[in-house]
Design a protein around this motif. Structure first.
Motif, PDB file in Angstrom:
ATOM      1  N   HIS A  36     -23.740  59.457  47.538  1.00  0.00           N
ATOM      2  CA  HIS A  36     -23.788  60.575  46.565  1.00  0.00           C
ATOM      3  C   HIS A  36     -23.618  60.041  45.141  1.00  0.00           C
ATOM      4  O   HIS A  36     -23.117  60.736  44.263  1.00  0.00           O
ATOM      5  CB  HIS A  36     -22.723  61.628  46.884  1.00  0.00           C
ATOM      6  CG  HIS A  36     -23.143  62.549  48.003  1.00  0.00           C
ATOM      7  ND1 HIS A  36     -22.459  63.681  48.349  1.00  0.00           N
ATOM      8  CD2 HIS A  36     -24.169  62.476  48.868  1.00  0.00           C
ATOM      9  CE1 HIS A  36     -23.055  64.292  49.363  1.00  0.00           C
ATOM     10  NE2 HIS A  36     -24.085  63.580  49.704  1.00  0.00           N
ATOM     11  N   ASP A  78     -29.363  58.351  51.154  1.00  0.00           N
ATOM     12  CA  ASP A  78     -28.806  59.517  51.850  1.00  0.00           C
ATOM     13  C   ASP A  78     -29.946  60.432  52.285  1.00  0.00           C
ATOM     14  O   ASP A  78     -30.637  61.009  51.464  1.00  0.00           O
ATOM     15  CB  ASP A  78     -27.860  60.254  50.880  1.00  0.00           C
ATOM     16  CG  ASP A  78     -27.321  61.548  51.465  1.00  0.00           C
ATOM     17  OD1 ASP A  78     -26.657  62.286  50.727  1.00  0.00           O
ATOM     18  OD2 ASP A  78     -27.571  61.819  52.660  1.00  0.00           O
ATOM     19  N   GLN A 120     -22.354  56.211  54.496  1.00  0.00           N
ATOM     20  CA  GLN A 120     -21.717  56.922  53.373  1.00  0.00           C
ATOM     21  C   GLN A 120     -20.211  56.691  53.337  1.00  0.00           C
ATOM     22  O   GLN A 120     -19.483  57.409  52.655  1.00  0.00           O
ATOM     23  CB  GLN A 120     -22.000  58.436  53.421  1.00  0.00           C
ATOM     24  CG  GLN A 120     -23.490  58.781  53.340  1.00  0.00           C
ATOM     25  CD  GLN A 120     -23.765  60.266  53.348  1.00  0.00           C
ATOM     26  OE1 GLN A 120     -23.548  60.933  54.344  1.00  0.00           O
ATOM     27  NE2 GLN A 120     -24.283  60.790  52.248  1.00  0.00           N
ATOM     28  N   GLU A 130     -30.708  69.889  53.279  1.00  0.00           N
ATOM     29  CA  GLU A 130     -29.455  69.513  53.973  1.00  0.00           C
ATOM     30  C   GLU A 130     -28.253  69.653  53.040  1.00  0.00           C
ATOM     31  O   GLU A 130     -27.186  70.093  53.435  1.00  0.00           O
ATOM     32  CB  GLU A 130     -29.577  68.061  54.454  1.00  0.00           C
ATOM     33  CG  GLU A 130     -28.465  67.644  55.404  1.00  0.00           C
ATOM     34  CD  GLU A 130     -27.188  67.263  54.679  1.00  0.00           C
ATOM     35  OE1 GLU A 130     -27.286  66.857  53.511  1.00  0.00           O
ATOM     36  OE2 GLU A 130     -26.101  67.402  55.273  1.00  0.00           O
ATOM     37  N   GLU A 131     -28.433  69.288  51.769  1.00  0.00           N
ATOM     38  CA  GLU A 131     -27.267  69.342  50.863  1.00  0.00           C
ATOM     39  C   GLU A 131     -26.838  70.788  50.614  1.00  0.00           C
ATOM     40  O   GLU A 131     -25.677  71.032  50.275  1.00  0.00           O
ATOM     41  CB  GLU A 131     -27.617  68.668  49.532  1.00  0.00           C
ATOM     42  CG  GLU A 131     -28.045  67.212  49.650  1.00  0.00           C
ATOM     43  CD  GLU A 131     -26.927  66.296  50.133  1.00  0.00           C
ATOM     44  OE1 GLU A 131     -27.183  65.121  50.369  1.00  0.00           O
ATOM     45  OE2 GLU A 131     -25.781  66.777  50.296  1.00  0.00           O
ATOM     46  N   HIS A 191     -33.111  64.182  56.028  1.00  0.00           N
ATOM     47  CA  HIS A 191     -33.484  65.089  54.918  1.00  0.00           C
ATOM     48  C   HIS A 191     -33.972  64.314  53.693  1.00  0.00           C
ATOM     49  O   HIS A 191     -33.677  63.132  53.518  1.00  0.00           O
ATOM     50  CB  HIS A 191     -32.294  65.976  54.538  1.00  0.00           C
ATOM     51  CG  HIS A 191     -31.086  65.222  54.049  1.00  0.00           C
ATOM     52  ND1 HIS A 191     -30.821  65.018  52.707  1.00  0.00           N
ATOM     53  CD2 HIS A 191     -30.082  64.596  54.717  1.00  0.00           C
ATOM     54  CE1 HIS A 191     -29.692  64.335  52.596  1.00  0.00           C
ATOM     55  NE2 HIS A 191     -29.237  64.047  53.776  1.00  0.00           N
TER      56      HIS A 191
HETATM   57 MN    MN Z   1     -25.555  64.045  51.221  1.00  0.00          MN
END
Ligand code: MN
Ligand code: HGY
Ligand code: MN
Length: 423
Positions: free
Chosen positions: A384, A92, A195, A126-127, A81
């Motif tokens: 993030h 990310d 992550q 996606e988020e 994404h």
């Molecule tokens: Mn994310």
């Protein structure tokens, strides 16, 4: 070879990382102006890699690398994404899109003749932070989304329909018609920054994802009684913020009691019409709940809801718990994962297996195709956050590993049907 690829990837991620809707930090919500610019940039990269590209009706950049031969061919999907959280890092999601493009370029450089088409995907939601639905891009490929979804509104009151038009797309796409036929799909591979701290702690550049955690997200509204800060005695108050604060502690307590693998997070809390000299009467907060499997998630959810309901009763406030998103725990496909593992080991690297506590588009695409994920080590496990970082050398290795895995899949029977992977 991998070092050059890693440096190229880093340059592309730098360029992508500069496209933001906020000055001084990276924030790229779904269908915002920065998402549009990022989609066009990625579309250009896909085209340069030899793909036939489009930006589909819900803003996903699609690039199909057709193989010569028969028209209707099975497809291997490669994606991630390009939307971000506020104040995000540059890896990310974006890392997986860039690695996919470079792997397709690498296969072309090798002159690889694949028995299936490769479809690159850059999803835009996606988020799931803008609208009360998440992963609209990947969801539209696997689920017949209702047209009513076009009328959901973001916190500024802008509908999905209006946001699509502002993005430059028709405001009335046939959402249900975007679904892919699972029979056409060989699988979906996603490369993503880990992550988390596990690969770094192991000294491993890459890892194979075993499963993706179950996740549920809620909006909780606490309604008490507002009032004047100076006149209402403490014993007569129904302060929504004090109640919400106690609920946040109750959530932590219930999650801890549910087990060490349960993750509960209150990431947003808003006092409606806040004023320093007014008692909060209405508070809204988010709840993000994760667990390795659906059963544990269900138990954790029940415990958390019971905990906040007890506080509401004790404090005589009302609560509304609105589910916003739910993603089942997803087990990655063994055959696709083995192909990734063999390609990593073929580089002389260890290929540790690890679960993902973070959610991914792969979790959604799993509704239509077998999925597998390759993780790339990230510094201090941070994500993030703008400090998020993956080393170019590791990213370059991921490009080679992904290209090798696609090439290996081409030589193997279709992991699902056992037939040759030719469409
Ligand atoms: Mn994310
Ligand atoms: O929340 C997640 O796990 C993902 O970053 N959307
Ligand atoms: Mn992500």
């Amino acid at each position: 070879m991998s070092v050059e690829l890693g440096l190229r990837a880093e340059g592309m991620l730098d360029e992508l990382g500069r496209l933001s809707d906020k000055d001084g930090l990276l924030s790229r919500p779904y269908l915002g102006p920065a998402h549009r610019r990022a989609a066009e940039l990625v579309q250009g990269w896909m085209r340069a890699a030899g793909a036939e590209t489009t930006i589909n009706p819900v803003g996903t950049v699609v690039g199909v690398v057709h193989q010569s031969g028969s028209a209707r061919r099975r497809r291997l999907l490669i994606g991630s994404h390009i939307d971000t959280v506020p104040d995000a890092g540059r890896y990310d999601g974006m890392l997986g899109v860039v690695v996919g493009v470079l792997a397709v370029e690498e296969l072309r450089r090798r002159g690889a003749a694949l028995p299936f088409d490769v479809e690159l995907l850059a999803f835009g939601d996606e988020e799931g932070l803008r609208f009360p639905e998440a992963s609209i891009g990947s969801l539209s490929l696997t689920t017949a989304l209702p047209q009513e979804l076009l009328d959901v509104r973001d916190e500024d009151g802008i509908s999905l329909r209006e946001a699509l038009v502002a993005f430059g797309l028709p405001g009335d796409p046939p959402l249900g018609g975007l679904r892919y036929d699972p029979a056409d799909l060989i699988g979906y591979l996603e490369v993503h920054v880990e992550q988390g701290p596990v690969l770094e702690a192991m000294g491993a550049a890459l890892g194979i994802v075993t499963s993706i955690a179950a996740a549920a997200r809620f909006r909780i509204t606490v309604t008490g009684a507002g009032g004047h800060a100076g006149t209402v005695p403490a014993t007569m108050r129904r302060d929504a913020l004090v109640a919400a604060s106690q609920m946040v502690l109750a959530i932590e307590e219930a999650a801890l009691a549910a087990g060490p693998d349960v993750r509960a997070t209150v990431g947003e809390l808003v006092i409606a019409n806040a004023a320093a000299n007014a008692i909060p009467g209405l508070v809204r907060f988010s709840l993000d709940l994760r667990a390795p499997d659906d059963e544990l998630l269900a138990r954790a959810r029940a415990a958390v809801v019971a905990g906040i309901a007890a506080v509401a009763t004790a404090r005589s406030v009302d609560i509304a718990v609105e589910p916003e998103y739910e993603g089942s725990a997803t087990v990655c496909d063994p055959a696709l994962s083995a192909a990734l593992a063999r390609s990593v080991e073929g580089l002389g690297l260890s290929a540790p297996r690890l679960p993902s506590g973070a959610g991914h588009d792969a979790q959604t695409v799993a509704g239509a195709a077998p999925v597998a994920m390759l993780f790339v080590r990230c510094r201090d496990g941070v994500s993030h956050r703008p400090e998020e970082y993956a080393a170019p050398a590791d990213i370059g290795l991921a490009v080679i590993a992904l290209a090798d895995a696609i090439g290996a899949l081409a030589a193997e029977p279709d992991p699902r049907s056992g037939a040759a992977a030719v469409g």
